[in-house]
Design an enzyme around this catalytic site. Sequence first.
Site, PDB file in Angstrom:
ATOM      1  N   ASP A  35       0.822  -1.219   0.000  1.00 32.48           N
ATOM      2  CA  ASP A  35       0.000   0.000   0.000  1.00 32.48           C
ATOM      3  C   ASP A  35       0.856   1.271   0.000  1.00 32.48           C
ATOM      4  OD1 ASP A  35       0.980   0.217   2.598  1.00 32.48           O
ATOM      5  OD2 ASP A  35      -0.842  -0.590   3.525  1.00 32.48           O
ATOM      6  N   SER A  36       0.297   2.365   0.515  1.00 26.92           N
ATOM      7  CA  SER A  36       0.998   3.655   0.456  1.00 26.92           C
ATOM      8  C   SER A  36       2.310   3.671   1.220  1.00 26.92           C
ATOM      9  CB  SER A  36       0.107   4.766   1.018  1.00 26.92           C
ATOM     10  OG  SER A  36      -0.180   4.520   2.381  1.00 26.92           O
ATOM     11  N   THR A  37       2.500   2.761   2.161  1.00 30.82           N
ATOM     12  CA  THR A  37       3.764   2.738   2.896  1.00 30.82           C
ATOM     13  C   THR A  37       4.923   2.401   1.961  1.00 30.82           C
ATOM     14  OG1 THR A  37       3.277   0.450   3.530  1.00 30.82           O
ATOM     15  CG2 THR A  37       2.777   2.157   5.147  1.00 30.82           C
TER      16      THR A  37
END
Length: 275
Positions: A35-37
Site C-alpha cells: 500500500d501507500s507505505t
Amino acid sequence: MQRNRVLAFLLLAAQLLVQIPESCAKVPALIVFGDSTVDSGNNNQISTVLKSNFQPYGRDYFDGKATGRFSNGRIAPDFISEGLGLKNAVPAYLDPAYNIADFATGVCFASAGTGLDNATSAVLSVMPLWKEVEYYKEYQTRLRSYLGEEKANEIISEALYLISIGTNDFLENYYLLPRKLRKYSVNEYQNFLIGIAADFVTDIYKLGARKMSWSGLSPFGCLPLERTTQLFYGSKCIEEYNIVARDFNTKMEVKVYQLNRELDGIIVAGVFKSV
Ligand SMILES: *[C@@H]1O[C@H](CO)[C@@H](O)[C@H](O)[C@H]1NC(C)=O
C-alpha cells in the site's frame, strides 16, 4: 514512526542476509507489494483520487520532486534497495519512464490505499492485491524475454520480496462502515485477512518467490490522520486501533511460522514487534 519502520525494515533485511549462505548472499533485486507505505508512484498511472504527486510530498526527494511516494522523501524500500547495493530508489511498475532493464534490479507493484480485502481497494478505486500479482506475472514474462529463462529465474528466486499491507483494511474499510453493516467481528475480520495474506504468500511462492519480508501493522491508532480526525480522543492515540494492530501481528506471526514450515525453501521474516 516512518523512521522506525525504515529501521525495522533494514534490520530485517540484514537478518535475512545473515541467514542465507555466503555463496548466494547477494540479493539481485528488490520486489515490492503493498500500500501507500511502499508505493513509489503506481497510483499516478491509475484513475483514483488517492495521489501524492504534488507538493509538499517529495520536498526532500532528490530534486524535490513529488514522485507519487506518500512521503516528504524516499520511502523504506528505497533505503533498503540502496542498503542492498541496488538502486537508491525503487521504480514503480506502471511508471512509463522506466523499462524492464530498470525493473530487473527492483520494482514496485504497490498501490496506495489498497488492502488484503478486495473491498478495501474498491473504496478509492486503487489496485487490489490480486492485480499487483497479475502485474508481477507480466513482469516475470517480460524479465524472461529480456534476460532469458535461466537468469530471470535466478533473479525471481533470489530477490527479496517486501510486503507492507493491512492498515487500510481497518482504517479505510472496516472502521468506516457503520457497526450494523459490518459482516464480521474484529476477530473474524482479522482471521479473514490473515487467510488472504497466507494465500498471497503461497501464490508468489508458487511463482518462484522465496525470500520475503512481511511488515506487520504499525500502531495505526497513532497515525496523525487518525489523531486529527477522531476528535473524541482529543488528539491522543486511539488505543483500540493499536490493540487491533497488535492482535493482528500476533496472528500473522503464527501464520508466518506455519508458512515457513510448510513451504519448502521459503524464508519469510516478519516485523511484528513494533506495535
Ligand atoms: C478478490 O478478487 C479476485 C478477482 O475477482 C478473486 O480472484 C479473489 O478470489 C478475490 N478474493 C477474495 C478473498 O474474495
